[in-house]
Write a protein that holds these residues in place. Structure first.
Motif, PDB file in Angstrom:
ATOM      1  N   ASN A 140       0.821  -1.217   0.000  1.00  0.00           N
ATOM      2  CA  ASN A 140       0.000   0.000   0.000  1.00  0.00           C
ATOM      3  C   ASN A 140       0.852   1.264   0.000  1.00  0.00           C
ATOM      4  OD1 ASN A 140      -2.340  -1.465  -0.028  1.00  0.00           O
ATOM      5  ND2 ASN A 140      -2.989  -0.945   2.039  1.00  0.00           N
ATOM      6  N   GLY A 141       1.990   1.190   0.680  1.00  0.00           N
ATOM      7  CA  GLY A 141       2.908   2.331   0.684  1.00  0.00           C
ATOM      8  C   GLY A 141       3.408   2.646  -0.721  1.00  0.00           C
ATOM      9  N   PHE A 142       3.784   1.602  -1.449  1.00  0.00           N
ATOM     10  CA  PHE A 142       4.229   1.807  -2.835  1.00  0.00           C
ATOM     11  C   PHE A 142       3.077   2.268  -3.727  1.00  0.00           C
ATOM     12  CE2 PHE A 142       7.671  -1.085  -1.405  1.00  0.00           C
ATOM     13  CZ  PHE A 142       8.736  -0.227  -1.677  1.00  0.00           C
ATOM     14  N   ARG A 143       1.880   1.779  -3.432  1.00  0.00           N
ATOM     15  CA  ARG A 143       0.710   2.229  -4.197  1.00  0.00           C
ATOM     16  C   ARG A 143       0.497   3.729  -3.998  1.00  0.00           C
ATOM     17  NH1 ARG A 143      -5.035   2.338  -3.149  1.00  0.00           N
ATOM     18  NH2 ARG A 143      -6.073   2.512  -5.169  1.00  0.00           N
ATOM     19  N   ALA A 144       0.663   4.197  -2.755  1.00  0.00           N
ATOM     20  CA  ALA A 144       0.531   5.626  -2.457  1.00  0.00           C
ATOM     21  C   ALA A 144       1.591   6.435  -3.199  1.00  0.00           C
ATOM     22  CB  ALA A 144       0.652   5.860  -0.953  1.00  0.00           C
ATOM     23  N   LEU A 145       2.812   5.931  -3.216  1.00  0.00           N
ATOM     24  CA  LEU A 145       3.911   6.606  -3.911  1.00  0.00           C
ATOM     25  C   LEU A 145       3.590   6.773  -5.395  1.00  0.00           C
ATOM     26  CD1 LEU A 145       6.953   7.582  -3.874  1.00  0.00           C
ATOM     27  CD2 LEU A 145       7.537   5.237  -4.506  1.00  0.00           C
ATOM     28  N   GLY A 146       3.111   5.679  -6.016  1.00  0.00           N
ATOM     29  CA  GLY A 146       2.781   5.718  -7.442  1.00  0.00           C
ATOM     30  C   GLY A 146       1.670   6.696  -7.768  1.00  0.00           C
ATOM     31  N   LEU A 147       0.621   6.700  -6.934  1.00  0.00           N
ATOM     32  CA  LEU A 147      -0.516   7.589  -7.166  1.00  0.00           C
ATOM     33  C   LEU A 147      -0.135   9.047  -6.921  1.00  0.00           C
ATOM     34  CD1 LEU A 147      -3.398   5.536  -5.478  1.00  0.00           C
ATOM     35  CD2 LEU A 147      -3.146   6.007  -7.923  1.00  0.00           C
ATOM     36  N   ARG A 148       0.570   9.294  -5.832  1.00  0.00           N
ATOM     37  CA  ARG A 148       0.915  10.675  -5.466  1.00  0.00           C
ATOM     38  C   ARG A 148       1.825  11.334  -6.499  1.00  0.00           C
ATOM     39  NH1 ARG A 148       4.870  11.463  -0.556  1.00  0.00           N
ATOM     40  NH2 ARG A 148       6.319  10.919  -2.251  1.00  0.00           N
ATOM     41  N   ASP A 149       2.830  10.587  -6.950  1.00  0.00           N
ATOM     42  CA  ASP A 149       3.847  11.168  -7.838  1.00  0.00           C
ATOM     43  C   ASP A 149       3.599  10.868  -9.314  1.00  0.00           C
ATOM     44  OD1 ASP A 149       4.916  11.990  -5.459  1.00  0.00           O
ATOM     45  OD2 ASP A 149       6.621  10.621  -5.474  1.00  0.00           O
ATOM     46  N   GLY A 150       2.452  10.214  -9.626  1.00  0.00           N
ATOM     47  CA  GLY A 150       2.128   9.928 -11.017  1.00  0.00           C
ATOM     48  C   GLY A 150       3.100   8.972 -11.681  1.00  0.00           C
ATOM     49  N   LEU A 151       3.650   8.035 -10.893  1.00  0.00           N
ATOM     50  CA  LEU A 151       4.672   7.118 -11.414  1.00  0.00           C
ATOM     51  C   LEU A 151       4.074   5.829 -11.965  1.00  0.00           C
ATOM     52  CD1 LEU A 151       7.190   7.492  -8.446  1.00  0.00           C
ATOM     53  CD2 LEU A 151       7.429   8.486 -10.731  1.00  0.00           C
ATOM     54  N   PHE A 152       3.081   5.295 -11.271  1.00  0.00           N
ATOM     55  CA  PHE A 152       2.425   4.045 -11.673  1.00  0.00           C
ATOM     56  C   PHE A 152       1.112   3.932 -10.924  1.00  0.00           C
ATOM     57  CE2 PHE A 152       5.968   3.277  -8.669  1.00  0.00           C
ATOM     58  CZ  PHE A 152       5.272   2.922  -7.535  1.00  0.00           C
ATOM     59  N   ASP A 153       0.276   3.005 -11.348  1.00  0.00           N
ATOM     60  CA  ASP A 153      -1.053   2.853 -10.748  1.00  0.00           C
ATOM     61  C   ASP A 153      -1.253   1.392 -10.340  1.00  0.00           C
ATOM     62  OD1 ASP A 153      -3.634   3.067  -9.900  1.00  0.00           O
ATOM     63  OD2 ASP A 153      -4.462   3.803 -11.799  1.00  0.00           O
ATOM     64  N   LEU A 154      -0.868   1.083  -9.117  1.00  0.00           N
ATOM     65  CA  LEU A 154      -1.045  -0.285  -8.613  1.00  0.00           C
ATOM     66  C   LEU A 154      -2.504  -0.513  -8.233  1.00  0.00           C
ATOM     67  CD1 LEU A 154       2.067  -0.686  -6.265  1.00  0.00           C
ATOM     68  CD2 LEU A 154       1.570  -2.119  -8.250  1.00  0.00           C
ATOM     69  N   PRO A 155      -3.064  -1.693  -8.516  1.00  0.00           N
ATOM     70  CA  PRO A 155      -4.444  -1.985  -8.099  1.00  0.00           C
ATOM     71  C   PRO A 155      -4.525  -2.171  -6.582  1.00  0.00           C
ATOM     72  CG  PRO A 155      -3.445  -3.934  -9.076  1.00  0.00           C
ATOM     73  CD  PRO A 155      -2.451  -2.814  -9.251  1.00  0.00           C
ATOM     74  N   LYS A 156      -5.722  -1.990  -6.031  1.00  0.00           N
ATOM     75  CA  LYS A 156      -5.921  -2.262  -4.599  1.00  0.00           C
ATOM     76  C   LYS A 156      -5.706  -3.746  -4.328  1.00  0.00           C
ATOM     77  CE  LYS A 156      -8.933   1.246  -2.659  1.00  0.00           C
ATOM     78  NZ  LYS A 156     -10.113   1.434  -1.817  1.00  0.00           N
ATOM     79  N   VAL A 157      -5.136  -4.057  -3.182  1.00  0.00           N
ATOM     80  CA  VAL A 157      -4.904  -5.460  -2.830  1.00  0.00           C
ATOM     81  C   VAL A 157      -6.215  -6.243  -2.809  1.00  0.00           C
ATOM     82  CG1 VAL A 157      -4.085  -7.042  -1.032  1.00  0.00           C
ATOM     83  CG2 VAL A 157      -2.795  -4.984  -1.531  1.00  0.00           C
ATOM     84  N   GLU A 158      -7.278  -5.627  -2.293  1.00  0.00           N
ATOM     85  CA  GLU A 158      -8.552  -6.343  -2.159  1.00  0.00           C
ATOM     86  C   GLU A 158      -9.134  -6.758  -3.517  1.00  0.00           C
ATOM     87  OE1 GLU A 158     -11.694  -4.110  -0.378  1.00  0.00           O
ATOM     88  OE2 GLU A 158     -11.281  -2.297  -1.541  1.00  0.00           O
ATOM     89  N   SER A 159      -8.624  -6.153  -4.609  1.00  0.00           N
ATOM     90  CA  SER A 159      -9.096  -6.529  -5.944  1.00  0.00           C
ATOM     91  C   SER A 159      -8.280  -7.684  -6.538  1.00  0.00           C
ATOM     92  CB  SER A 159      -9.030  -5.323  -6.890  1.00  0.00           C
ATOM     93  OG  SER A 159      -7.677  -5.018  -7.209  1.00  0.00           O
ATOM     94  N   LEU A 160      -7.240  -8.096  -5.824  1.00  0.00           N
ATOM     95  CA  LEU A 160      -6.355  -9.162  -6.305  1.00  0.00           C
ATOM     96  C   LEU A 160      -6.669 -10.478  -5.588  1.00  0.00           C
ATOM     97  CD1 LEU A 160      -3.100  -7.015  -6.309  1.00  0.00           C
ATOM     98  CD2 LEU A 160      -4.469  -7.645  -8.300  1.00  0.00           C
ATOM     99  N   ALA A 161      -6.432 -11.579  -6.272  1.00  0.00           N
ATOM    100  CA  ALA A 161      -6.870 -12.888  -5.755  1.00  0.00           C
ATOM    101  C   ALA A 161      -6.077 -13.352  -4.545  1.00  0.00           C
ATOM    102  CB  ALA A 161      -6.784 -13.936  -6.863  1.00  0.00           C
ATOM    103  N   ASP A 162      -4.769 -13.141  -4.581  1.00  0.00           N
ATOM    104  CA  ASP A 162      -3.921 -13.689  -3.523  1.00  0.00           C
ATOM    105  C   ASP A 162      -2.546 -13.032  -3.564  1.00  0.00           C
ATOM    106  OD1 ASP A 162      -2.763 -14.823  -5.797  1.00  0.00           O
ATOM    107  OD2 ASP A 162      -3.655 -16.792  -5.466  1.00  0.00           O
TER     108      ASP A 162
END
Length: 401
Positions: A140-162
């Motif tokens: 989630n920390g890396f997801r925040a980094l990607g979203l905040r700085d426009g670097l990448f868009d990781l999906p939410k963990v809850e949307s992933l199978a495992d």
């Protein structure tokens, strides 16, 4: 002895369970004298059909069972009198919002065993979801980094199978040249470290971390004796610190000067020095701009954690100068991820891991006359009263605290 896997009723819904269908089959084989029923649930990560396929009865009524196995708090109106219950009660730290729950447990003559109180003779916890909190929190920390700085868009963990899908998502990102600090050496830190290692981020010693500049992302793992020091200048000792931390002060600022992204995976003991204060965060030398606070002690040792965030809205910003909450991507703010129920996002893996621990440490105690004292140490209430180890909760129950 009749055990029940109970339906989770807390809101927001929690999809985790103590035993997966496959693990429950393993328990049954190892302890044929135990009988299991599964309370029907439409939110559990494993369906009723999956339990039925393994030969277990799914029912709407579990009144005839002796031991109730759950994850989160059971609503007062759903507590069945004169039973044994296992769940995270969130009462042992005198949490005000659950005083009514503990009172009801006593009034209904329930034997309560909190998962947090299941310890070995050494006093350390034997079971929990910490490792999964570490995995999800770091991601989630890396997801925040990607979203905040426009670097990448990781999906939410809850949307992933495992966990496999989580790691596959991480394989697609490119990290900037940042310095990452991870605190702790327990299960939480182990989970977070697994994410850092999966990303092939180089681990460096604290000496190198504090003095060198790098052309690639690096991380440093620190424990209490690195970010705390004795006030008298003598060499610190971890065992002494855990017993009494009053002679210590924070040594975190040297790390804060060199860190971009801080992952808080440590255990914070009452009376220990804060890692960094609101005043520390105002310093021009304070470089941290992203915090994944997995430990999530609100208004405590990590000053930027003003509140717990949610799975739906996991990020917010902390403005060090005003000491107020702002947008997670506000200029000059510290971006904060402080979700306090992280393992809920990875319910399948978390449940499977939890079941392994519960089978190893808890179930045998019911059939070996509690030879290792597991149940004795964990029992909070009995015969409508607090047990000796938990008498400190009496004032809390009485509403005096």
């Amino acid at each position: 002895m009749q055990f029940a896997i109970i339906k989770e009723r807390k809101n927001p819904p929690d999809r985790r369970v103590v035993f997966s269908p496959v693990k429950l089959t393993e328990v049954q084989k190892e302890f044929p004298e135990a009988a299991f029923k599964v309370e029907s649930s439409d939110i559990r990560v494993f369906s009723d059909e999956q339990y039925k396929t393994e030969g277990f009865e799914t029912v709407s009524n579990i009144d005839d069972c002796d031991v109730m196995l759950g994850v989160k708090e059971v609503p007062v109106e759903n507590l069945i009198p004169n039973k044994k219950y296992f769940f995270f009660s969130h009462t042992i730290k005198k949490q005000p919002y659950n005083r009514k729950l503990l009172k009801a447990i006593l009034n209904k003559n329930i034997e309560l065993y909190d998962h947090e109180t299941i310890t070995g003779s050494h006093g350390f916890r034997l079971i929990g979801f910490g490792y999964y909190a570490g995995l999800v929190g770091a991601y989630n920390g890396f997801r925040a980094l990607g979203l905040r700085d426009g670097l990448f868009d990781l999906p939410k963990v809850e949307s992933l199978a495992d966990l496999k899908a989580v790691k596959a998502a991480l394989d697609k990102i490119q990290l900037p040249n940042i310095k990452i600090l991870l605190s702790g050496t327990g299960k939480v830190a182990r989970g977070a470290k697994e994410i850092l290692d999966h990303l092939k981020i180089k681990q460096v010693s604290d000496a190198l971390y504090l003095t060198a500049k790098f052309t690639e992302p690096v991380y440093c793992l620190v424990d209490v004796m690195e970010y705390n020091k004795r006030k008298d200048g003598k060499v610190g000792n971890a065992e002494e610190f855990y017993k009494d931390a009053t002679g210590y002060e924070s040594n975190f600022m040297p790390y804060a000067k060199e860190t971009d992204f801080f992952i808080a995976g440590h255990f914070y003991g009452t009376g220990a020095p804060y890692l960094f204060t609101r005043e520390d965060a105002k310093s021009p030398n304070f470089n941290i701009n992203l915090v994944a606070d997995i430990s999530c002690d609100v208004d405590g040792p990590v000053a930027s954690t003003l509140r717990a965030s949610t799975i739906a809205k996991p990020f917010y910003g902390y403005d060090p100068q005003s000491e107020k909450e702002v947008a997670f991507n506000a200029k000059g703010a510290i971006t904060v991820m402080a979700v306090d129920n992280l393992p809920c996002e990875l319910p399948k893996d978390a449940s499977e891991g939890f079941g392994e621990q519960f089978l190893q440490y808890v179930i045998p105690a019911f059939f070996n006359n509690d030879a290792d004292g597991i149940l004795e140490r964990a029992r909070i209430t009995k015969n409508g009263k607090l047990t000796e180890r938990f008498l400190y909760l009496q004032d809390y129950v009485d509403g005096k605290e």
